[in-house]
Design an enzyme around this catalytic site. Structure first.
Site, PDB file in Angstrom:
ATOM      1  CG  ASP A   1      -5.946  -1.069   6.848  1.00 49.31           C
ATOM      2  OD1 ASP A   1      -5.820  -1.883   5.913  1.00 49.31           O
ATOM      3  OD2 ASP A   1      -5.007  -0.349   7.248  1.00 49.31           O
TER       4      ASP A   1
ATOM      5  N   GLY B   1      -0.517  -2.894   6.113  1.00 51.03           N
ATOM      6  CA  GLY B   1      -0.391  -4.150   6.837  1.00 51.03           C
ATOM      7  C   GLY B   1      -1.648  -4.965   6.696  1.00 51.03           C
TER       8      GLY B   1
ATOM      9  CB  THR C   1      -0.846  -0.048   1.288  1.00 51.42           C
ATOM     10  OG1 THR C   1      -1.677  -1.186   1.204  1.00 51.42           O
ATOM     11  CG2 THR C   1      -1.673   1.185   1.517  1.00 51.42           C
TER      12      THR C   1
HETATM   13  N1  ASP Z   1      -3.681  -2.617   4.532  1.00 52.61           N
HETATM   14  C1  ASP Z   1      -4.004  -3.078   3.212  1.00 52.61           C
HETATM   15  C2  ASP Z   1      -5.273  -3.896   3.284  1.00 52.61           C
HETATM   16  O1  ASP Z   1      -5.444  -4.647   4.228  1.00 52.61           O
HETATM   17  C3  ASP Z   1      -2.952  -3.922   2.598  1.00 52.61           C
HETATM   18  C4  ASP Z   1      -1.566  -3.381   2.618  1.00 52.61           C
HETATM   19  O2  ASP Z   1      -1.229  -2.499   3.397  1.00 52.61           O
HETATM   20  O3  ASP Z   1      -0.749  -3.876   1.836  1.00 52.61           O
HETATM   21  O4  ASP Z   1      -6.058  -3.844   2.383  1.00 52.61           O
END
Ligand code: ASP
Length: 335
Positions: free
Chosen positions: A232, A253, A201
């Site tokens: 999230d 995350g 992300t």
């Molecule tokens: N937080 C993001 C999600 O759960 C994924 C990521 O940070 O890579 O959709």
């Protein structure tokens, strides 16, 4: 009537009060500079995960460093010339969304059925206004759609077809779903189906010359996600939050855990109600997420240019630029 003795006592009392009042500014002057002076700053992340020196070749490493530097330079020059923090974070994030390197926009990961469903959100710390989109498949830059939701709709979050229709009405660039196809992410879907984890992300937080904080996050979500899963990143209070009184926050995350602990708002609340510094508040919430068995990272920034970038993975693409200091870009945990 005031007797001469009472008068003398009153005089001593008032003299003491005057002395205490005149001492107060001196105490404030003794506060550390970073607490008493507002400064423009921007901090970004490009995801946390299994990012090690052994696992990345020198060409890819240079490409990541170059893109993070470019995002920071572009955002910072907007702040320096008096631009708003919202424009700075939008510039940083669109630069990363347009790159195949990160799990956002062009480089978004694949769902279990081989599609790309993107999420993004943005929040302003002055009026707590916010906007988000989730599960969109044809908006080239989801962060711009989130911004339009914040500015030009009475809502905070729009999803799927409705969000796409709204983005079209706002004149945003619409692309074929195949625009988001990259060999790298298609291969990753195969590997993740075999149980590997990575978070890519992107996020940015900036504070401008007026002391206004803005935070934003954009993602393709988690590889192999199913059933219209939303993480999230587009949820205000989980993956993104901003409040001028505390800080701006963007997370990366395992989103389900960030939602469950309301990570972004938790950092802000620890600062607001418990008086924690941005560093301590972020580390506390990072530990909470780690204790639940989840991995990830986060960035947070207060009005005084104090930056926090904790993570519990081997690395996180990250960097910041503050007034009077040169750009800092880091990838690995030991940097
Ligand atoms: N937080 C993001 C999600 O759960 C994924 C990521 O940070 O890579 O959709």
């Amino acid at each position: 009537m005031i007797s001469p003795i009472r008068f003398k006592n009153n005089f001593v009392f008032f003299a003491l009060v005057a002395l205490i009042i005149s001492c107060k500014p001196a105490q404030e002057k003794e506060m550390p500079a970073e607490k008493s002076e507002r400064k423009i700053a921007v901090v970004i992340h490009g995801g946390a995960g299994n990012i090690t020196r052994e696992g990345i070749d020198s060409i890819s490493e240079a490409a990541y460093r170059e893109r993070l530097n470019a995002a920071l330079d572009t955002a910072y020059s907007i702040l320096e010339s008096g631009g708003e923090s919202s424009q700075a974070v939008l510039a940083a994030i669109t630069l990363m969304e347009n790159s195949p390197l990160f799990n956002a926009g062009k480089g978004a990961v694949f769902t279990s059925t081989g599609e790309n469903e993107l999420d993004a959100s943005i929040m302003r710390g002055d009026d707590l206004n916010a906007g988000a989109v989730a599960g969109v498949k044809t908006i080239k830059n989801p962060i711009l759609a989130a911004y339009e939701v914040m500015l030009n709709s009475p809502h905070v979050m729009l999803v799927r077809g409705g969000a796409e229709e709204f983005a079209k009405e706002q004149g945003l660039e619409i692309v074929e779903p195949s625009y988001f196809y990259t060999e790298k992410r298609a291969g990753q879907l195969d590997r993740v189906k075999r149980l590997e984890k990575e978070h890519g992300t992107v996020g940015a937080v900036a504070v401008d010359q007026n002391g206004n904080i803005c935070a934003a996050t954009s993602t393709g979500g988690m590889t192999n996600k199913k059933w219209g899963r939303v993480g999230d990143s587009p949820i205000i209070g989980a993956g993104t939050y901003a409040n001028n009184k505390t800080c701006g926050f963007s997370g990366t995350g395992h989103g389900e855990y960030y939602i469950r602990v309301a990570a972004a708002h938790d950092v802000s609340a620890l600062m607001e109600y418990k008086g924690l510094s941005v560093l301590d508040a972020s580390q506390t919430v990072m530990n909470k997420i780690g204790d639940m068995g989840a991995t990830g990272g986060m960035i947070a920034l207060d009005q005084f240019g104090n930056v926090a970038m904790p993570f519990n993975t081997s690395g996180m693409f990250r960097g910041y630029k503050k007034a009077g200091e040169s750009v800092v870009v880091k990838l690995f945990g030991d940097e």
